[in-house]
Design a protein around this motif. Sequence first.
Motif, PDB file in Angstrom:
ATOM      1  N   ASP A 250      33.729  67.152  80.071  1.00 52.56           N
ATOM      2  CA  ASP A 250      33.764  67.213  81.532  1.00 52.56           C
ATOM      3  C   ASP A 250      32.730  66.318  82.218  1.00 52.56           C
ATOM      4  O   ASP A 250      32.649  66.306  83.444  1.00 52.56           O
ATOM      5  N   GLU A 251      31.927  65.607  81.450  1.00 48.70           N
ATOM      6  CA  GLU A 251      31.004  64.658  82.059  1.00 48.70           C
ATOM      7  C   GLU A 251      31.807  63.548  82.735  1.00 48.70           C
ATOM      8  O   GLU A 251      32.812  63.082  82.194  1.00 48.70           O
ATOM      9  N   VAL A 252      31.377  63.137  83.935  1.00 45.73           N
ATOM     10  CA  VAL A 252      32.046  62.030  84.617  1.00 45.73           C
ATOM     11  C   VAL A 252      31.334  60.740  84.221  1.00 45.73           C
ATOM     12  O   VAL A 252      30.111  60.638  84.319  1.00 45.73           O
ATOM     13  N   VAL A 253      32.106  59.790  83.697  1.00 43.39           N
ATOM     14  CA  VAL A 253      31.497  58.565  83.163  1.00 43.39           C
ATOM     15  C   VAL A 253      32.231  57.343  83.721  1.00 43.39           C
ATOM     16  O   VAL A 253      33.420  57.394  84.017  1.00 43.39           O
ATOM     17  N   PRO A 254      31.492  56.227  83.860  1.00 47.72           N
ATOM     18  CA  PRO A 254      32.161  54.981  84.220  1.00 47.72           C
ATOM     19  C   PRO A 254      32.750  54.340  82.964  1.00 47.72           C
ATOM     20  O   PRO A 254      32.125  54.342  81.908  1.00 47.72           O
ATOM     21  N   VAL A 255      33.972  53.834  83.079  1.00 47.23           N
ATOM     22  CA  VAL A 255      34.626  53.177  81.952  1.00 47.23           C
ATOM     23  C   VAL A 255      34.896  51.726  82.320  1.00 47.23           C
ATOM     24  O   VAL A 255      35.604  51.450  83.297  1.00 47.23           O
ATOM     25  N   ALA A 256      34.301  50.809  81.573  1.00 50.19           N
ATOM     26  CA  ALA A 256      34.472  49.381  81.865  1.00 50.19           C
ATOM     27  C   ALA A 256      35.578  48.805  80.992  1.00 50.19           C
ATOM     28  O   ALA A 256      35.652  49.077  79.797  1.00 50.19           O
ATOM     29  N   ILE A 257      36.456  48.024  81.614  1.00 49.10           N
ATOM     30  CA  ILE A 257      37.580  47.401  80.918  1.00 49.10           C
ATOM     31  C   ILE A 257      37.276  45.920  80.740  1.00 49.10           C
ATOM     32  O   ILE A 257      36.888  45.248  81.691  1.00 49.10           O
ATOM     33  N   ASP A 258      37.452  45.435  79.537  1.00 46.51           N
ATOM     34  CA  ASP A 258      37.247  44.010  79.275  1.00 46.51           C
ATOM     35  C   ASP A 258      38.560  43.276  79.607  1.00 46.51           C
ATOM     36  O   ASP A 258      39.531  43.369  78.867  1.00 46.51           O
ATOM     37  N   PRO A 259      38.584  42.549  80.753  1.00 45.75           N
ATOM     38  CA  PRO A 259      39.864  41.984  81.214  1.00 45.75           C
ATOM     39  C   PRO A 259      40.427  40.922  80.267  1.00 45.75           C
ATOM     40  O   PRO A 259      41.630  40.664  80.288  1.00 45.75           O
ATOM     41  N   ASP A 260      39.573  40.354  79.425  1.00 44.35           N
ATOM     42  CA  ASP A 260      40.057  39.338  78.483  1.00 44.35           C
ATOM     43  C   ASP A 260      41.051  39.926  77.486  1.00 44.35           C
ATOM     44  O   ASP A 260      41.798  39.201  76.849  1.00 44.35           O
ATOM     45  N   HIS A 261      41.030  41.238  77.305  1.00 49.60           N
ATOM     46  CA  HIS A 261      41.898  41.854  76.307  1.00 49.60           C
ATOM     47  C   HIS A 261      42.955  42.767  76.905  1.00 49.60           C
ATOM     48  O   HIS A 261      43.580  43.543  76.199  1.00 49.60           O
ATOM     49  N   LEU A 262      43.107  42.665  78.220  1.00 50.41           N
ATOM     50  CA  LEU A 262      44.139  43.468  78.879  1.00 50.41           C
ATOM     51  C   LEU A 262      45.515  42.880  78.561  1.00 50.41           C
ATOM     52  O   LEU A 262      45.686  41.665  78.502  1.00 50.41           O
ATOM     53  N   LEU A 263      46.490  43.748  78.344  1.00 54.81           N
ATOM     54  CA  LEU A 263      47.870  43.307  78.130  1.00 54.81           C
ATOM     55  C   LEU A 263      48.739  43.926  79.224  1.00 54.81           C
ATOM     56  O   LEU A 263      48.379  44.955  79.795  1.00 54.81           O
ATOM     57  N   LEU A 264      49.876  43.304  79.469  1.00 56.32           N
ATOM     58  CA  LEU A 264      50.729  43.734  80.570  1.00 56.32           C
ATOM     59  C   LEU A 264      52.182  43.715  80.129  1.00 56.32           C
ATOM     60  O   LEU A 264      52.640  42.731  79.543  1.00 56.32           O
ATOM     61  N   PHE A 265      52.896  44.809  80.379  1.00 57.73           N
ATOM     62  CA  PHE A 265      54.317  44.889  79.994  1.00 57.73           C
ATOM     63  C   PHE A 265      55.127  45.497  81.127  1.00 57.73           C
ATOM     64  O   PHE A 265      54.588  46.253  81.933  1.00 57.73           O
TER      65      PHE A 265
ATOM     66  N   LEU B  27      47.747  36.042  81.752  1.00 55.76           N
ATOM     67  CA  LEU B  27      48.720  37.109  82.025  1.00 55.76           C
ATOM     68  C   LEU B  27      49.670  36.777  83.171  1.00 55.76           C
ATOM     69  O   LEU B  27      50.507  37.608  83.542  1.00 55.76           O
ATOM     70  N   HIS B  28      49.580  35.561  83.737  1.00 52.84           N
ATOM     71  CA  HIS B  28      50.408  35.252  84.906  1.00 52.84           C
ATOM     72  C   HIS B  28      51.897  35.321  84.606  1.00 52.84           C
ATOM     73  O   HIS B  28      52.681  35.824  85.399  1.00 52.84           O
ATOM     74  N   ARG B  29      52.267  34.828  83.450  1.00 54.54           N
ATOM     75  CA  ARG B  29      53.704  34.845  83.138  1.00 54.54           C
ATOM     76  C   ARG B  29      54.223  36.275  82.977  1.00 54.54           C
ATOM     77  O   ARG B  29      55.295  36.614  83.451  1.00 54.54           O
ATOM     78  N   ALA B  30      53.417  37.093  82.305  1.00 56.42           N
ATOM     79  CA  ALA B  30      53.806  38.498  82.163  1.00 56.42           C
ATOM     80  C   ALA B  30      53.876  39.150  83.543  1.00 56.42           C
ATOM     81  O   ALA B  30      54.782  39.938  83.828  1.00 56.42           O
ATOM     82  N   ALA B  31      52.939  38.793  84.416  1.00 54.43           N
ATOM     83  CA  ALA B  31      52.873  39.403  85.747  1.00 54.43           C
ATOM     84  C   ALA B  31      54.156  39.165  86.531  1.00 54.43           C
ATOM     85  O   ALA B  31      54.632  40.051  87.252  1.00 54.43           O
TER      86      ALA B  31
ATOM     87  N   ALA C 232      47.932  47.673  79.186  1.00 54.82           N
ATOM     88  CA  ALA C 232      47.529  48.220  77.894  1.00 54.82           C
ATOM     89  C   ALA C 232      46.208  47.600  77.482  1.00 54.82           C
ATOM     90  O   ALA C 232      45.975  46.406  77.699  1.00 54.82           O
ATOM     91  N   ILE C 233      45.351  48.443  76.925  1.00 55.11           N
ATOM     92  CA  ILE C 233      44.060  47.929  76.449  1.00 55.11           C
ATOM     93  C   ILE C 233      43.653  48.708  75.209  1.00 55.11           C
ATOM     94  O   ILE C 233      43.767  49.931  75.152  1.00 55.11           O
ATOM     95  N   ARG C 234      43.171  47.997  74.208  1.00 56.31           N
ATOM     96  CA  ARG C 234      42.773  48.662  72.964  1.00 56.31           C
ATOM     97  C   ARG C 234      41.450  49.415  73.148  1.00 56.31           C
ATOM     98  O   ARG C 234      40.586  48.980  73.901  1.00 56.31           O
ATOM     99  N   PRO C 235      41.308  50.521  72.414  1.00 51.05           N
ATOM    100  CA  PRO C 235      40.095  51.344  72.551  1.00 51.05           C
ATOM    101  C   PRO C 235      38.801  50.580  72.262  1.00 51.05           C
ATOM    102  O   PRO C 235      37.745  50.958  72.762  1.00 51.05           O
TER     103      PRO C 235
END
Lengths: 367, 364
Positions: free
Chosen positions: B336-351, B268-272, B282-285
Amino acid sequence: MYELKAVHKRYGLSKVALRKIDLVVRDREFLVIYGPAGAGKSTVLNILAGITRPTSGDVRRDGVSILRIPPERRDAAMAFENYALYSHLSVGENLAFPLRARGLGGAEIDARVKRISGILGIGHLLDRRPGLLSGGQRQRVALGRAIIRPADIYLLDEPVGHLDAKLRHKIRAELKALAEDLSATVVFTTTSSREALALGDRVAVLNQGRIEQAGTPEELYHRPANAFVASFVGDPPMSFLSVTPSRDGDRIAFATPGGMPVAALPANAVETLRDEPGSKIQIGFRSNEVRLAGPDDAGTLRGRVDVIENLGYVKIALVGIGDDQVSVSFPADQRLSIGETVAIAFPRDAVHLFQNARAVAHAAPRL
Amino acid sequence: MASIRAENLVKRYGAFRAVHGINFDIADGEFVAILGPSGCGKSSTMRMIAGLESITEGAIYIDGKRANETRARDRNVAMSFESYALYPTITIYENIAFPLRSAAIEGREIDRRVRDIAEKMELTSLLDLKPHGLSSGQAQRVGLARALVRKPSVFLLDEPISHLDTRQRYRMRRFIKSLHQEFNYTMIYVTHDQEEALALADRVMVMSDGEIQQMATPDEVYARPRNAFVAGFVGEPPINFVDCRVRRDGAGWAAEFEGQRLVLPERLHRAAERVGDDGLAAIRPHFLSIGSSGPMVLQGRVFVTEELQDQNLIFVDIGESRFTIVAHPSVKPVRDEVVPVAIDPDHLLLFPRSEAKKFEDLAA
């Protein structure tokens, strides 16, 4: 509670829309009526609203017939599939209309219009006339006008059918939350399996004027009553494969043109088959419940890949076996070619058994 | 069979520019889906290929030959329209047979082909009826059958399977796909439904605002969307977007969003470099999960859980953003439950956020 008792509806001389159906709408439930085009879904809503009179049968609220109660006295809020907006009023006035008709004050009306239009993403359109809106925008106004006021029952006729996928996704969640907040009684029609399962506390599958099955999403998905429901509920649809069953120790063995797959039904499921010579016996399974077999998998089903469908996050291979075609999902990054022979493995919970399209046994779901 | 090429293709209706000078190549036998929202220029593009619309500027080549001046009926291009206009006074059989009769094909051959296509499209029982009693789904299938029966060199299908229920949609889609595999027609399929486009096409041409946003295989437009519009339009459930700021991090880059910081993978460096303060992550569900493992975990509050039986869709509010998470059916957090949400950085997109703003303005 609303009840349809043996409700029959004929239009003209020969067109039968509903065939003596019995249906209960419980208080505060979200009931989805799910069926193909022409199944009679809108007719059910119109009968509940009092717009359409059944040809025969009764409609009751809490046990009392309401057949003679005209629509304006039924306290049903309806969103029509064809919108039916007031073209001479602005979007804001369309939304406010049901509230004014109930004598609510200006501040209360403004607050509700703001809240509902915000939820539906039409807040920026309040001053426009419906004629200048897109179909998706009009549909949201129609939905808003129905849900903006308290009502004894909300009747929503494919209320998100004309929205694009992104909006449908967003509004579906809002609608579910709103119905929970209001403890509302909702009847919602759709042709989308995903919508039916996502929204319904219960789902009634309607087909050619008959209710094929009514139950919780879990019941319909894991214990479909017949092949129609099995193929209609779930996205992608269930696959069917003609088999010749026989007892094999404590299990059933299924002879097929693609081999003898090992499936998880107990042997006594054979006894649930009726002795009807010439019966069509099929197993049914879902694409995500089976998988492409590895070399260590025993008793698999072999066939040829006819078509590959890309769903983005996953792919589906349509595999030809004898005269049938079954689907199996596989990871999007796995290579597979048309014409390739593949083997399908059956986990223990994957199979439903049908005789002449009637479900006779189900493997227990994993959950 | 035919290849199609468009060069600087422009369509103007008065002052309104529907198609902004687009270029594309479609190979002989290829299946291309033109995907986009209403008003993106997809139908105008298709109608120019068919010869139903004049070309304002640029050119269309069919099999290498300039086709701008060729009349529609001489292009051997068949179409099925969204508004399946059937002839009301003749039977379904005659509606399907119509293009064959006008092509002076022999009677027995017509009968064979009509019955064959009717069988494949499950229309056999309707052949003797007239169109007025048909459901919209049935009328649509008749329209499609009428287009397919000609065996033309190019098929243009304009939203041929909207208005159908889930089961019929799969059936029709699979039928169209098998038809393409069997006969290798060049097919162009115009749709607003990303699922149809991905499932059917060899390549997807994503359009917005009269321009091609990306033209690539389904795998590519899904996994490597070229801009925020493509990312947002392709994928079900839709992709999640969240505002972010991108900062230098030693030799690399890091993204900050919702009070968290994530070192960006080299991919993602070039996008950055393009994004700066005004970014959109952006990250897919499918690449989010409920859980606290991994390099990036955000806290969210559950809005709604939809139990689709094969999977659960969990809507979670994180800061100002509402995320959708695809989870196993056993994961059922309550409202209303508070939950931790983990993001898989391998699939993160940047625009760049500016890019997305442009598309939002278009949509509004």
